[in-house]
Design an enzyme around this catalytic site. Structure first.
Site, PDB file in Angstrom:
ATOM      1  N   SER A 133       1.175  -1.498  -0.059  1.00  0.00           N
ATOM      2  CA  SER A 133       0.519   0.083   0.117  1.00  0.00           C
ATOM      3  C   SER A 133       0.753   1.182   0.369  1.00  0.00           C
ATOM      4  CB  SER A 133      -0.650  -0.317   1.359  1.00  0.00           C
ATOM      5  OG  SER A 133      -1.957   0.863   1.434  1.00  0.00           O
ATOM      6  N   ASP A 181      -9.516  -5.126  -4.251  1.00  0.00           N
ATOM      7  CA  ASP A 181      -9.100  -4.049  -3.496  1.00  0.00           C
ATOM      8  C   ASP A 181      -9.677  -3.221  -4.115  1.00  0.00           C
ATOM      9  OD1 ASP A 181      -7.919  -2.262  -2.351  1.00  0.00           O
ATOM     10  OD2 ASP A 181      -6.030  -2.917  -2.954  1.00  0.00           O
ATOM     11  N   HIS A 236      -7.369  -6.029  -0.094  1.00  0.00           N
ATOM     12  CA  HIS A 236      -6.614  -4.836  -0.362  1.00  0.00           C
ATOM     13  C   HIS A 236      -5.600  -5.405   1.034  1.00  0.00           C
ATOM     14  CE1 HIS A 236      -4.440  -1.317  -0.129  1.00  0.00           C
ATOM     15  NE2 HIS A 236      -3.864  -0.960   1.385  1.00  0.00           N
TER      16      HIS A 236
END
Length: 378
Positions: free
Chosen positions: A171, A320, A350
């Protein structure tokens, strides 16, 4: 007629407060002592990281399991080094966030990576055990974090005699990793982007629209009202957190039965985290978001980092919508690299490392097994 109850009530009212005040004061005092004792116990014990042991309980020769605080970019920052064999290829974990330490989570869900790699867990500036109230806010920039990463890379290279390191970003960490891999290819054996960020502006828009669409489909009025109040991006930190709340609620952060709460409990069940870390997590997460969000929400890897001289691997969750994987897929198609692969996690959103831990742990081993991606560590 006299009311005997009314006549007795004033006496009761004057007697009871004295008794209960003492009782309540005693309870509060005991609770305070217990809280202080717990705090001192937890803080005093600190955290540790268990050594690698063989079946007889002896420490495995050549292994490493240690925690250290080093000064990086003028700020004390926490590093964990763990590997069954310290000569294995070094992998630096670039956690998400900004400000979301994931050391304990990777230790809980993906500890088998340490059988194949020298894992370097790093709490970035302002995060977790690297959070300090006196960190200059002017240093909370992506450029400074990339410089911090370069210092961490140099620490690993010199301490363990590595020529190159593998960067494993998740991320927010993929923003740092993709930029570093493009700028310093001579120090990078391979780059692995998990839930890769691409065009943050477009990603935030799609994430918000996903939450609104799901709220309408489910006819959830509270969600619609909350999302209507914040409006479309760009969002402030608090507005973004509102959007994220509903994205998670609707399955765009976790596809299965995983949740933020379950991750917290998993982290607290490891040797590497305790209640102090929970406090520091909250402090560091908010501090980092407050000072990095405006820059991060404008980040656009798709516009700046296309050509690479190192292998590039993307590991994406099919569902995601927190950092929409469809944008990472489009970005991947444009990348020019000597070797590149995209791996889909079909039961993740995610957080593939924690939603599909067994598959996730196997994947970097398979990807980095190629001669092109392997650091000989000589």
């Amino acid at each position: 007629m006299r009311d005997p109850i009314a006549e007795r009530e004033p006496a009761a009212r004057t007697a009871r407060p004295n008794q209960w005040d003492l009782v309540k004061a005693g309870i509060m005092f005991v609770r305070l002592i217990a809280l202080v004792a717990a705090f001192l116990f937890v803080e005093g014990c600190g955290v540790h990281t268990a050594p690698f042991r063989d079946e007889r309980g002896a420490t495995i020769p050549g292994s490493i399991a240690t925690i250290t605080d080093v000064t990086v970019g003028g700020v004390a920052q926490r590093l964990w080094f763990r590997g069954m064999n310290a000569t294995s290829p070094a992998v630096i974990l670039l956690h998400g966030g900004p400000g979301t330490s994931e050391t304990a989570l990777f230790r809980h869900f993906n500890a088998d990576l340490e059988r194949h790699f020298l894992m370097v867990y790093w709490d970035q500036r302002g995060t977790g055990r690297s959070y300090r109230s006196g960190i200059p806010t002017a240093t909370m920039t992506i450029d400074q974090f990339v410089r911090d990463l370069d210092e961490v890379v140099e620490i690993v290279r010199h301490r363990f005699g590595k020529t190159r390191v593998v960067l494993l970003g998740h991320s927010w960490g993929t923003a740092l990793g993709i930029e570093y891999a493009a700028r310093f290819p001579d120090k990078v054996a391979a780059y692995v982007g998990v839930s890769q960020v691409a065009d943050m502006r477009e990603g935030e828009r799609l994430s918000y629209e996903y939450a609104r669409s799901e709220a309408r489909r489910r006819e959830l009025r509270s969600a619609m009202q909350a999302l209507d109040r914040i409006g479309e991006p760009p969002h402030t930190v608090d507005q973004m957190l509102t959007s994220r709340k509903w994205v998670e609620r609707f399955g765009g952060s976790f596809h299965g039965d995983m949740s933020t709460g379950k991750l917290i409990w998993a982290a607290l069940g490891t040797d590497e985290a305790n209640l102090i870390d929970l406090i520091k997590f909250g402090q560091g997460n908010r501090f980092s978001l407050d000072h990095l969000w405006n820059e991060f929400r404008a980040f656009d890897a798709d516009d700046h980092f296309i050509a690479f001289r190192v292998p590039v691997f993307f590991l994406l969750g099919r569902y995601d919508w927190q950092v929409p994987s469809i944008l990472a897929e489009r970005y991947f198609e444009r990348i020019d690299a000597p070797l590149k692969r995209l791996v889909w996690f079909e039961h993740s959103a995610h957080n593939p490392p924690f939603e599909e831990p067994a598959l996730f742990t196997e994947t970097p081993v398979d990807l980095l097994d190629s001669p092109t991606a392997h650091d000989s560590s000589q």
